[in-house]
Motif scaffolding. Structure first.
Motif, mmCIF file in Angstrom:
data_model
loop_
_atom_site.group_PDB
_atom_site.id
_atom_site.type_symbol
_atom_site.label_atom_id
_atom_site.label_comp_id
_atom_site.label_asym_id
_atom_site.label_seq_id
_atom_site.Cartn_x
_atom_site.Cartn_y
_atom_site.Cartn_z
ATOM 1 N N ASN A 2 -25.997 -20.591 2.314
ATOM 2 C CA ASN A 2 -25.203 -21.039 1.191
ATOM 3 C C ASN A 2 -25.820 -20.449 -0.081
ATOM 4 O O ASN A 2 -26.860 -20.914 -0.554
ATOM 5 N N GLU A 3 -25.167 -19.433 -0.622
ATOM 6 C CA GLU A 3 -25.728 -18.695 -1.763
ATOM 7 C C GLU A 3 -25.894 -19.569 -3.004
ATOM 8 O O GLU A 3 -26.868 -19.427 -3.741
ATOM 9 N N GLU A 4 -24.968 -20.498 -3.215
ATOM 10 C CA GLU A 4 -25.056 -21.363 -4.394
ATOM 11 C C GLU A 4 -26.276 -22.284 -4.291
ATOM 12 O O GLU A 4 -27.026 -22.436 -5.251
ATOM 13 N N ILE A 5 -26.497 -22.858 -3.128
ATOM 14 C CA ILE A 5 -27.668 -23.723 -2.932
ATOM 15 C C ILE A 5 -28.940 -22.893 -3.031
ATOM 16 O O ILE A 5 -29.910 -23.293 -3.687
ATOM 17 N N VAL A 10 -33.993 -21.583 -5.698
ATOM 18 C CA VAL A 10 -34.927 -20.570 -6.200
ATOM 19 C C VAL A 10 -35.146 -20.751 -7.701
ATOM 20 O O VAL A 10 -36.284 -20.670 -8.179
ATOM 21 N N ALA A 11 -34.083 -21.016 -8.442
ATOM 22 C CA ALA A 11 -34.231 -21.213 -9.895
ATOM 23 C C ALA A 11 -35.090 -22.440 -10.191
ATOM 24 O O ALA A 11 -35.973 -22.400 -11.062
ATOM 25 N N SER A 37 -30.202 -31.758 -0.953
ATOM 26 C CA SER A 37 -30.886 -32.580 0.041
ATOM 27 C C SER A 37 -32.058 -31.801 0.629
ATOM 28 O O SER A 37 -32.081 -30.564 0.593
ATOM 29 N N LEU A 38 -33.025 -32.541 1.163
ATOM 30 C CA LEU A 38 -34.161 -31.894 1.801
ATOM 31 C C LEU A 38 -33.697 -31.051 2.988
ATOM 32 O O LEU A 38 -34.223 -29.966 3.225
ATOM 33 N N ARG A 39 -32.693 -31.536 3.685
ATOM 34 C CA ARG A 39 -32.129 -30.792 4.821
ATOM 35 C C ARG A 39 -31.555 -29.441 4.357
ATOM 36 O O ARG A 39 -31.798 -28.408 4.976
ATOM 37 N N ALA A 40 -30.792 -29.461 3.267
ATOM 38 C CA ALA A 40 -30.209 -28.219 2.735
ATOM 39 C C ALA A 40 -31.313 -27.267 2.265
ATOM 40 O O ALA A 40 -31.220 -26.054 2.475
ATOM 41 N N PHE A 45 -34.692 -22.450 3.270
ATOM 42 C CA PHE A 45 -36.099 -22.032 3.232
ATOM 43 C C PHE A 45 -36.902 -22.904 4.198
ATOM 44 O O PHE A 45 -37.367 -23.973 3.819
ATOM 45 N N PRO A 46 -37.061 -22.448 5.446
ATOM 46 C CA PRO A 46 -37.764 -23.246 6.453
ATOM 47 C C PRO A 46 -39.221 -23.561 6.101
ATOM 48 O O PRO A 46 -39.803 -24.468 6.679
#
Length: 186
Positions: A2-5, A10-11, A37-40, A45-46
């Motif tokens: 998901n590019e938006e997330i 990152v920002a 969310s932490l899941r997202a 980013f694993p």
């Protein structure tokens, strides 16, 4: 992906890492700042290492675009080399300036994280290659690029520690002397 997330994470991480430090910011703080969310967050980013690499990649792109824009605005080849220090001067005057994110990352994590060390080294090598191209365009030995890079790196560190933009002016003045000497030896 998901590019938006990903972009929000990152920002948010970049702002937190840059102001608080890489080691002091946990994934929960990044999650909160990004509003995900932490899941997202972990889906994108694993690991924190992967997030740090993404932040540094974004910083590399931001740095490269900023320096190139300053240089591209100038036509004279010698002045193009000096434009790097003018870019630094502008950056050092930013209220959010906290030094070079790469130097900060290396100082905090480089000895313990080979991936961070590799990313930082490649960023710095890329900058030296860029200066070598500019030097060649100005008719100056490419070997001067390492010296000019050291001036820029030292200015970044000095500006952050001393909390003064004057380091850019001083580095530019030293670069002018080195460039003039190189041109007189031709």
């Amino acid at each position: 992906m998901n590019e938006e997330i990903r972009t929000r994470v990152v920002a948010a991480a970049d702002a937190l890492f840059y102001t608080r430090g890489f080691g002091k910011v946990g994934m929960d703080a990044v999650r909160d700042a990004a509003g995900v969310s932490l899941r997202a967050l972990y889906k994108e980013f694993p690991s924190k290492d992967e997030l740090i690499a993404a932040v540094l990649a974004g910083r590399h792109e931001m740095w490269t675009k900023g320096v190139e824009a300053a240089v591209e605005a100038i036509s004279d080849p010698v002045d193009r080399l000096l434009a790097v220090y003018d870019f630094l001067d502008d950056w050092f005057r930013d209220a959010d300036f906290r030094g070079c994110g790469f130097i900060n990352a290396f100082g905090e994590l480089g000895a313990a994280d080979p991936r961070v060390a590799e990313v930082v080294r490649e960023h710095k090598a890329d900058f030296q290659r860029y200066l070598a191209r500019l030097a060649a365009e100005a008719g100056i030995p490419e070997s001067l690029a390492a010296q000019l890079a050291i001036l820029a790196e030292g200015a970044q560190t000095t500006a952050a520690i001393a909390d003064t933009a004057e380091a850019a002016t001083q580095a530019r003045a030293a670069a002018e002397v080195l460039i003039a000497a190189a041109l007189s030896d031709r």
